[in-house]
Structures are given as C-alpha cells and as structure tokens.
Design a protein around this motif. Structure first.
Motif, mmCIF file in Angstrom:
data_model
loop_
_atom_site.group_PDB
_atom_site.id
_atom_site.type_symbol
_atom_site.label_atom_id
_atom_site.label_comp_id
_atom_site.label_asym_id
_atom_site.label_seq_id
_atom_site.Cartn_x
_atom_site.Cartn_y
_atom_site.Cartn_z
ATOM 1 N N GLU A 63 27.770 -4.342 -23.867
ATOM 2 C CA GLU A 63 29.188 -4.594 -24.094
ATOM 3 C C GLU A 63 29.971 -3.296 -24.264
ATOM 4 N N GLU A 64 29.389 -2.327 -24.960
ATOM 5 C CA GLU A 64 30.023 -1.035 -25.135
ATOM 6 C C GLU A 64 28.964 0.014 -25.431
ATOM 7 N N ASP B 297 34.129 -3.434 -16.324
ATOM 8 C CA ASP B 297 34.810 -4.370 -17.222
ATOM 9 C C ASP B 297 36.057 -5.025 -16.632
ATOM 10 N N GLY C 50 30.432 -5.880 -15.920
ATOM 11 C CA GLY C 50 30.098 -5.892 -17.335
ATOM 12 C C GLY C 50 30.479 -7.208 -17.986
ATOM 13 N N CYS D 34 25.721 -0.882 -16.855
ATOM 14 C CA CYS D 34 27.159 -0.947 -17.084
ATOM 15 C C CYS D 34 27.369 -1.130 -18.576
ATOM 16 N N GLY E 108 30.485 -1.241 -20.997
ATOM 17 C CA GLY E 108 31.934 -1.200 -21.149
ATOM 18 C C GLY E 108 32.590 -0.624 -19.919
ATOM 19 N N ASN E 109 33.267 0.495 -20.087
ATOM 20 C CA ASN E 109 33.972 1.122 -18.966
ATOM 21 C C ASN E 109 33.203 2.288 -18.348
ATOM 22 N N GLY F 233 33.126 -8.058 -19.301
ATOM 23 C CA GLY F 233 34.468 -8.492 -18.938
ATOM 24 C C GLY F 233 34.506 -9.262 -17.634
#
Length: 223
Positions: free
Chosen positions: A148-149, A11, A29, A173, A175-176, A31
C-alpha cells in the motif's frame, strides 16, 4: 524465452485508464480497484472486478490489481488477476502482523498471465521468504509484489535479495513508487505515473548438494 514487457501504473484507478501501452502484464497498486465488497459485486451493484477484466481484454494483456476486499465485514488485502478479458482469481495476503485490522488468506498466488508464470507477494508476505522461495521453485518467471505504501527502505532491500538468491525477477508497486529487481543484484525504481520495464526470464539453474544424516540406512563415508 521471450522478453516480458511490464507496465506499472502507480496508484491509478483501473476505471480511469482508457488505454495502456503495448505490454504483456500491467500492474496496479491498491488504488487500482480500491475497496471491493464481494456481496455488492455478486448483486451487480458494483463491477470493479469486471473493470480489471475489461481492461485486460481491450489492452490484450494480463492485469494485476491491488485491492482491499470485504466479505461479511471481514477485510483483506488482495490482488485481482485478469488476463485477456477473463478474471482468473483473487489472492489474499497470507500474513497479518500483530493487531492489524485485516484477516489472512490461505495459499500462494500462482497464475499464468500474459503467457508467463507469475507469483504474487502481497504486503506483509514480503517479510516471510518461504513463500517467495516456494513460488520460485514452482517455476515462476516473475514475482509481483504489491504494497500500500513504502514506509522504509527494507522492502526494496528484500526484493533485491530475493531476486538474487532465488534467481527470479521481482517487480513491486508500493504506493506511487515502482521497483524492479533483477537476478544479477541490480535494482531500479520509478515514481512516474506509468513505467514500462522489460525483462528476459531466465530458466537456468544450478545443482547444490548438502550433507545430511538419517533418512535411510545407506550412509556414505567418503566425505
């Protein structure tokens, strides 16, 4: 088949990355590019897709970036794909569930990136196995998923199952967090800002036969 080295960036915006470790493919991701407006890109007001292409040129690798694309007010979840300075294309999420604010795309994402054949799985598409199976049958060396998450533990479970059943590594991937599923059923995860992972694509296959009726008049009675 040579080993593939992947760099998964959790992200982080592509424009903030000055350099990447030596790798074949770098995955970002949502981000990575954030929200991208096609009209602004065409008018030259923004150059986010060019950011991805530029990074792929300076790093000498393929770059896959999650993003939210906007076209005449229509919002989609997408992945932009660049390789060695060239933007290869943008693939959209195909499945919109219930009353989400996004519109669905059309077609599967299949690209030759970093010298390997890569298939894309975007957000909701993970819950519909037909697309994953189709990409594996098309000869992909790797399935790349972007979410996204991570809302629950189902996505890691699914990529582990897909990798084992369809015989193709799946990298995701979310999010983090990054997940790496191998064809032997093993799965690893990382929450580091940047993770390097090496896989060796496998082209081995097995022949599976089934019995069926119909199709033609030449039937068999020996089993």
């Amino acid at each position: 088949m040579y080993s593939m080295i992947l760099s998964v960036v959790a992200d982080t915006a592509v424009k903030d990355i000055k350099s990447l470790p030596e790798c074949d493919i770098a995955l970002f991701g949502f981000g990575g590019l954030g929200e991208v407006n096609y009209e602004s890109e065409l008018k030259g007001l923004t150059d986010k897709f060019e950011d991805a292409a530029r990074l792929s040129r300076t790093a000498g690798c393929g770059v896959l970036c999650g993003c939210k694309t906007v076209s005449r007010g229509i919002l989609r979840k997408s992945v932009a794909v660049a390789d060695r300075g060239k933007l290869l294309g943008i693939t959209d999420m195909n499945h919109v569930i219930d009353c989400e604010d996004y519109k669905s795309g059309a077609g599967l994402g299949f690209y030759s990136v970093g010298g390997f054949k890569v298939g894309l799985c975007i957000e909701n598409d993970l819950y519909f196995p037909d697309g994953i199976k189709a990409l594996s049958l098309c000869g992909c060396n790797l399935i790349v998923g972007v979410m996204e998450e991570l809302k629950d533990n189902i996505p890691p479970l699914l990529i582990r199952a897909y990798s084992y059943l369809y015989g193709i590594p799946v990298i995701m991937c979310a999010g983090n967090v990054a997940f790496f599923a191998e064809t032997n059923g093993e799965i690893a995860s990382s929450s580091r800002p940047l993770t390097l992972y090496e896989i060796t694509p496998k082209n081995r296959y097995r022949v599976v036969t089934t019995r069926t009726k119909g199709l033609n008049g030449n039937v068999r009675a020996d089993y």
